[in-house]
Write an enzyme that holds these catalytic residues in place. Structure first.
Site, PDB file in Angstrom:
ATOM      1  N   LEU A  99       0.875  -1.167   0.000  1.00 30.69           N
ATOM      2  CA  LEU A  99       0.000   0.000   0.000  1.00 30.69           C
ATOM      3  C   LEU A  99       0.912   1.216   0.000  1.00 30.69           C
ATOM      4  CD1 LEU A  99      -2.700  -0.855   2.714  1.00 30.69           C
ATOM      5  CD2 LEU A  99      -3.011  -0.828   0.240  1.00 30.69           C
ATOM      6  N   ASP A 100       0.567   2.228  -0.769  1.00 31.82           N
ATOM      7  CA  ASP A 100       1.359   3.448  -0.779  1.00 31.82           C
ATOM      8  C   ASP A 100       1.430   4.037   0.617  1.00 31.82           C
ATOM      9  OD1 ASP A 100       1.774   3.222  -3.495  1.00 31.82           O
ATOM     10  OD2 ASP A 100       0.105   4.537  -4.023  1.00 31.82           O
ATOM     11  N   VAL A 101       2.493   4.763   0.898  1.00 30.19           N
ATOM     12  CA  VAL A 101       2.711   5.317   2.230  1.00 30.19           C
ATOM     13  C   VAL A 101       1.551   6.210   2.661  1.00 30.19           C
ATOM     14  CG1 VAL A 101       4.067   7.317   1.456  1.00 30.19           C
ATOM     15  CG2 VAL A 101       4.427   6.380   3.747  1.00 30.19           C
TER      16      VAL A 101
END
Length: 195
Positions: A99-101
């Protein structure tokens, strides 16, 4: 993202159902299941905690807060999902997906390295559905009840933004949207990813 839903073969993943991966791993529901928060908090704010939602001998499902990377970054002092789990005494775990930050949501980890290839293969097929519910700033007329976005996405030559729509090439992206609720200032929207 306000809430994410994980399902496998059309059914929700959770403590009330058992799961299987190609018939090789069968996960029995835990009768004493309880979500558990780990990690630091700021002034009692629960939004920055990593929360264990499901754990057994094979899988770990956590709710990742926005702002927490999933793996180590160039800054060795920065916490990430794997370091928070390790500092909480969790046995080694392997990421099934990322998951993107800046994205909050459910993150699936394998507790055995041998499970990762089959779980990752499932992740990129229709065996795993991805449904997100987002609270969006909104002004003006109500959104349509249902709509779709079909596009092709690619990484740009420069770092920002991380993904852009392109006319040719790129990866196919198809998302179904449904308005769940709306007001003059905000809308609650469900997004189901086809790709």
């Amino acid at each position: 993202v306000v809430h994410t839903v994980c399902s496998l073969a059309g059914g929700p993943c959770g403590p009330c159902l058992s799961l299987s991966s190609h018939g090789g791993v069968r996960l029995a529901p835990a009768t004493d299941w309880r979500p558990r928060s780990i990690g630091s908090t700021i002034a009692g704010d629960m939004s920055d905690r990593l929360i264990r939602l499901w754990e057994d001998d094979h899988l770990l499902l956590v709710a990742k807060p926005a702002g927490l990377p999933v793996h180590a970054t160039l800054d060795a002092r920065r916490e990430h999902v794997l370091s928070v789990l390790a500092s909480d005494g969790c046995a080694p775990a392997w990421l099934v997906h990322r998951l993107d930050v800046d994205t909050s949501g459910l993150l699936l980890l394998a507790k055995q390295a041998a499970l990762v290839p089959s779980l990752q293969a499932d992740w990129h097929t229709e065996r795993v559905s991805k449904c997100y519910v987002a609270l969006c700033g909104h002004a003006g007329a109500p959104l349509p009840e249902h709509w779709q976005v079909r596009n092709h996405l690619a990484e740009p030559k420069r770092a920002q933004p991380p993904v852009v729509a392109v006319r040719a090439g790129g990866k196919r992206a198809h998302t179904h949207f449904r308005t769940l609720a709306w007001s003059s200032k905000a809308a609650l929207v469900e997004a189901v990813l086809d790709t």
